[in-house]
Design an enzyme around this catalytic site. Sequence first.
Site, mmCIF file in Angstrom:
data_model
loop_
_atom_site.group_PDB
_atom_site.id
_atom_site.type_symbol
_atom_site.label_atom_id
_atom_site.label_comp_id
_atom_site.label_asym_id
_atom_site.label_seq_id
_atom_site.Cartn_x
_atom_site.Cartn_y
_atom_site.Cartn_z
ATOM 1 N N ASP A 107 0.800 -1.221 0.000
ATOM 2 C CA ASP A 107 0.000 0.000 0.000
ATOM 3 C C ASP A 107 0.834 1.273 0.000
ATOM 4 O O ASP A 107 0.407 2.290 -0.525
ATOM 5 C CB ASP A 107 -1.012 -0.003 1.144
ATOM 6 C CG ASP A 107 -0.429 -0.337 2.500
ATOM 7 O OD1 ASP A 107 0.807 -0.468 2.615
ATOM 8 O OD2 ASP A 107 -1.210 -0.474 3.458
ATOM 9 N N ASP A 161 3.704 0.973 13.336
ATOM 10 C CA ASP A 161 2.898 -0.238 13.466
ATOM 11 C C ASP A 161 3.566 -1.421 14.140
ATOM 12 O O ASP A 161 2.894 -2.194 14.803
ATOM 13 C CB ASP A 161 2.360 -0.697 12.105
ATOM 14 C CG ASP A 161 1.331 0.261 11.552
ATOM 15 O OD1 ASP A 161 0.592 0.864 12.334
ATOM 16 O OD2 ASP A 161 1.279 0.409 10.335
#
Length: 888
Positions: A71, A482
Site C-alpha cells: 500500500d 505499526d
Amino acid sequence: MRRTRILTAVLALAAGLLAGTPPALAAHDTAHVAVAADTYTWSNARIDGGGFVPGIVFNRTEKNLAYARTDIGGAYRWQETTKTWTPLLDSVGWDEWGHTGVVSLASDPVAPDKVYAAVGTYTNSWDPTNGAVLRSADRGASWQKTDLPFKLGGNMPGRGMGERLAIDPNRDSVLYLGAPSGKGLWRSTDSGVTWSQVTNFPDVGNYVQDSTDTTGYASDNQGIVWVTFDESTGTAGSATRTVYVGVADKDNAVYRSTDAGATWTRLAGQPTGYLAHKGVLDAKNGYLYLAYSDKGGPYDGGKGGLWRYATATGTWTNISPVAEADTYFGFSGLTVDRQHPGTVMATAYSSWWPDTQLFRSTDSGATWTKAWDYTSYPNRSNRYTIDVSSSPWLTFGANPSPPEQSPKLGWMTESLEIDPFNSDRMMYGTGATLYGTEDLTKWDSGGQFTVKPMVRGLEETSVADLAAPPSGGAQLFSALGDIGGFRHTDLTKVPSMMYTSPAFTTTTSLDFAESNPNTVVRVGNPDSGPHIAFSTDNGADWFGGTDPSGVSGGGTVAAASDGSRFVWSPAGTGVRYTTGFGSSWSASSGIPAGAVVESDRVDPKTFYGFESGRFYVSSDGGATFTASAATGLPSGDSVRFKALPGTKGDVWLAGGAADGAYGLWHSTDGGAAFTKLANVDQADTIGFGKAAPGASYQTLYTSAKIGSVRGIFRSTDEGASWTRVNDDAHQWGWTGAAITGDPRVYGRVYVSTNGRGVIYGDTSDTGGGGGDGGGGTGPTPSGACTVAYTVTNQWTGGFQADVRLTNTGSAAWSGWSLGWSFPGGQTIGQLWNADWTQSGAAVTTRNVGWNGTVAAGSSVSFGFTGTWSGSNDRPTAFKLGDRTCTVA
C-alpha cells in the site's frame, strides 16, 4: 500490519510531507553547486515484511512469474531461484513520492515480459500528485509512465479489493482500470500508453467508509474496484467479448459487457447489501466466484458471503461456508486452482479475533473445510502448522490464551493466490507479512500443510527515527510505524523481536546517551500502558516509564549525554524533564508544547528545542529553556536537528517549506546564532557518521536538494562540498524522516523511508577506511578460488545473474578483483555489491569497502542485470587477478 497503519502514514505526513513536499517547490535563490557522485551499494537492514500486502498476482502463462503490491512500499517481483522478492519501484523520486503506493498490478499473459502498475497513495490532498499507470517491458526493471487526470489510492480504504487494473487475455493491447472518487471506468487500447474514460459505463460507485470525515480520506467514493475477463469469449488477437466489473455500490455491485465493452448492464439477480471485494472467473467450468463484505476493508467488515454465478445460465448460488448470521467478518481473499478449477479458496479478511480464517472447497463451493476448527471451545484443531523461524518477531512476543494462538495466521488477509502452475503453492498477504505454503494439498488428504513467511526481500515499514550508537552490541536502533522498531545487531539478519516490555504500535522517537550507549530511551503510541520506555543494556531489554498527566502520543525524546536525565516532548501536554528513569516528571518552562527536543552530545545538562521558527536552549537539564536570538530559521515545524557528537554546542538544523526558509543551518555556539549553507537548496534531515580518513570533522549526511538535484548527500568537509551517494535508480520516494551515518564505519549511511524500510548504503570509495574490509585496490589475493555464475531470471533481451566467488585457499583475502569475458555480447546495465567496469566483452569487478575481506572457506556474492542478443551463454572462465578460478 495493525489497525493503526493509516495513522502511521498520516503521522509521517504531519511530520513533514504536507509542509515540505517537493511538488509545490518554488525556485530558490542559491548558487548552482557542482555535486560530485559516489557509487554506493544499497541494502535493507533486514526486517522482512512489516506491512500490508493487499495484492499478489501470478502470471497465467509463465511459471514462477509473480508480483506483489504494497500500500505504501512499492511493488515486487518474485525470484524463484532464491525464494526472494526484488523491489521494482525504488526509482520513484521525492517529487512523486505518492507513486510508491500501488493500488493494482497486472502481468501480461500474452507477453509475460510486460507488467503494469497503477500507482498513487491518496486521493485527497495528502498526496500532491495525480495517479499514474506505469508500464514495463522488462518485468519491472525499468518503467514508462502515463499520468492520469485523477488520483489513485494505494493506501486508501478499499485498497484490498481488486484487481482494479486488468489486461485483456486475448488482445493484450487492451487494458481496463477502475478509478475511485467517482472517476469511473477507464480503458487503454495501446498497451497503457493513453487512457480514456469508458463514458457509457453506468455506475461510478457510491460507497464511502465515513461520509462525515472532513479530511477526504474515509469519505472518498471507493469507485470501481475490479475488472475480470472471461477469456473463453475471445480468440487470440481479438478483444474478449465478456467483461465483468465490480463497483463499490451495495445495490449494484457487478456489471457485465458481452460486446467487448460497447455496452454494459447490471448483472441480474445479484445479491444486494454487500460490496463484491473480488470477482474471480473459472472459465473452464463457467463460474464467476464473488467474495462479499458489508464494508470496504481492509480493517473493517462485520458480515459477508460467498456467491457463485453460472455464466451460461445466469444462476446465482449462495456458497457461503458460514451462515450469514454467524459471520462477524467479511470475505475477500479469493482464488481458484487453475490446475483443478473446482478447487476454490477464500479468506475471512476482517476476522481479527481469534484469528483469520481460510476456507477451501474442492467441489466448486458445494462444501467447505476450514484451516482451523474448534474442538471444544476454546480449543482449536488446525489443518496447518506455522513456522516463523525466519521472521521470529511475527509472534509479537505474545503468549495468548485460547482460542488465540501465536503466531497467528494473520489479519487483513485480502490477498490469496494459488500458483496457477502448482497446486501445492499458495501465497497470501496479511497486515504484517506475506505467508505461503508449498504443500497445500495436504489439506485435502488429512495432513497438515506448513505455513511460512515467503517475504524475504519485501521490506515495508515506515521509519520515523534512526540512531546508530558508537559502541555496544547494537549497530542500529529504528523507530517504526505499526511494529514499533528493532535493535539490529546484524544488519543482514532479521532481529528476533521488536521492542517489547512495553510494546508500542508506533515508535515516534528514540535516543541513546552519547557517552553511555547502554542507556537508551524510546517513546511512541501503545495499545495500552506507558508511552515511554528505557533500557540500560544497549536496547536488549526494556522497562516502562511513567507518563505525566495528559500524554496522548509519543512525540520526541532526548537523553542526556551521560544518561543521567531525559527531556520529553509528548503529544497532548507540554515538555517535561526527569532525572533517573521517568518515575516522575516536572514541567519544563520557557518552551512551547509540541517542540522537537534533542540533547547536546557532550554536556549532560544542555538540551535543545525547536518549534515554529524558534530555537530553544536549556543549560539546567531541561528545567528551563530560553529562546535563542537566532533568526531566519524555518517558520514551520517541518524541521529536524541534531547536535554533533564530541563537540559541545555544535548543532545542525535541516528543514523548512517551499513558501519560506528551507535548507540547512549550522551553529557552533549552542544555537545562539545559525549560518545557512548557501550551497544547499533544501534539506530535510541531518545526520553524522565516522569521519573520512584524514578528516578531523565527522561526515555529514542529509536528504536534500543540492545543485538542483534531489538525493542523499554526504560531506566530509563540514558542508563545504557535497557528494550525492544515491542515484536515480535508488530514491525510495520520501526520505525525509531521519538519516544517520555509522560512527564505526566510514561511508555507511542509514536512510529512512515511508514504506521501503530501513535502507543502508556502503561506499565504494577506496579512500574510505575503517569498518568492514579494505578497498578494491588491496593486494592481489593468493590461493585457489571457485566461481558460481547463475542466471536467476531471463526475458527477451534482458537477464539477471548472481555471481558467488569462494575463497578455497588457506589465507584470507584483503581485497579482490574478478574478471571474465562474455561469450554472447552481453552488456551489464546495473551491478550491486561490487564495483565494475566493462570494455567490449571484458568485465572486471572489484570489492567495495565492506566486502573486501574474505576468509578462507568463505564466499562473497554480487549480482547484476544486463542485456543480451543472440544468446545468453554464461562465461566459461574467470580470473581472480592472474589466477584462474574453478567454475562451479
